[in-house]
Scaffold this motif. Structure first.
Motif, mmCIF file in Angstrom:
data_model
loop_
_atom_site.group_PDB
_atom_site.id
_atom_site.type_symbol
_atom_site.label_atom_id
_atom_site.label_comp_id
_atom_site.label_asym_id
_atom_site.label_seq_id
_atom_site.Cartn_x
_atom_site.Cartn_y
_atom_site.Cartn_z
ATOM 1 N N ARG A 1 -7.305 2.930 4.711
ATOM 2 C CA ARG A 1 -8.186 1.990 5.409
ATOM 3 C C ARG A 1 -7.417 1.508 6.634
ATOM 4 O O ARG A 1 -6.205 1.310 6.563
ATOM 5 C CB ARG A 1 -8.496 0.756 4.533
ATOM 6 N N ASP B 1 -5.054 -1.275 6.250
ATOM 7 C CA ASP B 1 -3.714 -1.063 5.692
ATOM 8 C C ASP B 1 -2.644 -1.243 6.774
ATOM 9 O O ASP B 1 -1.524 -1.664 6.494
ATOM 10 C CB ASP B 1 -3.595 0.352 5.096
ATOM 11 N N ASP C 1 0.829 -1.200 0.000
ATOM 12 C CA ASP C 1 0.000 0.000 0.000
ATOM 13 C C ASP C 1 0.864 1.251 0.000
ATOM 14 O O ASP C 1 1.925 1.275 0.632
ATOM 15 C CB ASP C 1 -0.885 0.033 1.261
ATOM 16 N N LYS D 1 -8.149 7.289 0.748
ATOM 17 C CA LYS D 1 -7.171 6.269 0.365
ATOM 18 C C LYS D 1 -6.754 5.399 1.537
ATOM 19 O O LYS D 1 -6.050 4.412 1.356
ATOM 20 C CB LYS D 1 -5.894 6.937 -0.178
ATOM 21 N N ARG E 1 -2.779 -4.425 -9.160
ATOM 22 C CA ARG E 1 -2.887 -5.713 -8.482
ATOM 23 C C ARG E 1 -3.328 -6.732 -9.526
ATOM 24 O O ARG E 1 -3.694 -6.359 -10.636
ATOM 25 C CB ARG E 1 -3.824 -5.703 -7.284
HETATM 26 MG MG MG Z 1 -5.083 0.602 -0.554
#
Ligand code: MG
Ligand code: AMP
Length: 267
Positions: A193, A196, A66, A191, A122
């Protein structure tokens, strides 16, 4: 950019790759930015040629921790390309329907067709990364996947797809700064979370999973590149250089004109 390519079968030690590396670039940051703009125009021209020729298929796989810059890399490098010929596919937590199938089921339909560049934000690699680290599948499941992935990518390559796999390598310290930035800036809250931080706490396990994936799946026809990504300007310059090199190697040409065009008069 060959220096960043993972040679097939070579052991990967990510702690031996410096995320702040700027090798190959002897100027300063401002020069790099200027050079990036020129190179980026070259990339746009090559993409136009790829689209016009309608022959090659190009798959770019982007993987990273991330905040390593997957989204901004895509935005900055492809901002001037023709949206008709460039697609981005992001792979998120699998839906119920996706989970009911094998892990490549959701991937194959998004691979590029002739004349297209597809960027995977990803990819199927999540199934040997997050799935392995978080234990979403048992080891006897995920450990067989490297072989499937090699075979799947070989199929794509044998059928004419150029595959370029990029691991954006950031340091744990740089990730901390970028997370803090996301927490401070209200326009970046979306952006972030909490989850993360769980992944961050598992940093070493992720690095081990990445090392294994890079080593086991970097092949002649589907190589991985470990791109230093702590410095955004260098990351952008390095990736654009890599893509320009790989696209130029395709020796593309505009399709031949219809015969007798020189006599055509537009009335
Ligand atoms: Mg992310
Ligand atoms: P982001 O790319 O930040 O929008 O986040 C997407 C999230 O989906 C990440 O946390 C990924 O690890 C997760 N994800 C993607 N593919 C898979 C997968 N196959 N299984 C579980 N989680 C996944």
């Amino acid at each position: 950019m060959d220096r960043y390519r993972v040679k097939p079968g070579h052991k990967v030690r990510l702690d031996k790759h410096d995320p702040r590396d700027t090798r190959g670039w002897d100027g300063d940051k401002d020069e790099a930015k200027a050079r990036f703009v020129a190179l980026n125009a070259r990339l746009e021209a090559l993409q136009e040629l790829l689209y016009a020729e309608g022959k090659h298929k190009v798959l770019i796989v982007l993987q990273a921790m991330d905040a390593a810059g997957k989204d901004s890399t895509i935005r900055r490098i492809f901002d001037g390309t023709n949206p008709q010929g460039v697609k981005v596919k992001s792979f998120k937590v699998p839906t119920e329907e996706e989970r009911a199938h094998d892990y490549l089921w959701r991937v194959h339909p998004h691979t590029p067709g002739a004349g297209e560049i597809v960027i995977f934000n990803r990819s199927h690699y999540e199934d040997v990364l997050v799935v392995r680290v978080k234990g979403f599948a048992p080891k006897d499941r995920w450990s067989k996947r490297y072989e499937h992935i090699r075979a799947f990518e070989q199929l794509l390559a044998d059928e004419g797809t150029t595959i370029i796999k990029i691991f954006l390598h950031i340091s744990k310290d740089e990730q901390k700064e970028r997370f803090e930035d996301r927490l401070e800036d209200p326009t970046k809250h979306w952006k972030f979370r909490r989850g993360d931080l769980e992944d961050r706490a598992l940093w070493d396990d992720y690095m081990a999973a990445y090392e294994d994936a890079l080593e086991k799946t970097s092949t002649k026809d589907a190589p991985w590149y470990v791109i230093p990504a702590d410095r955004k300007w260098y990351r952008d310059w390095a990736i654009t250089t890599l893509l320009v090199e790989r696209l130029e190697a395709l020796k593309m040409a505009f399709p031949p004109a219809e015969e007798g065009l020189e006599d055509v008069v537009v009335v």
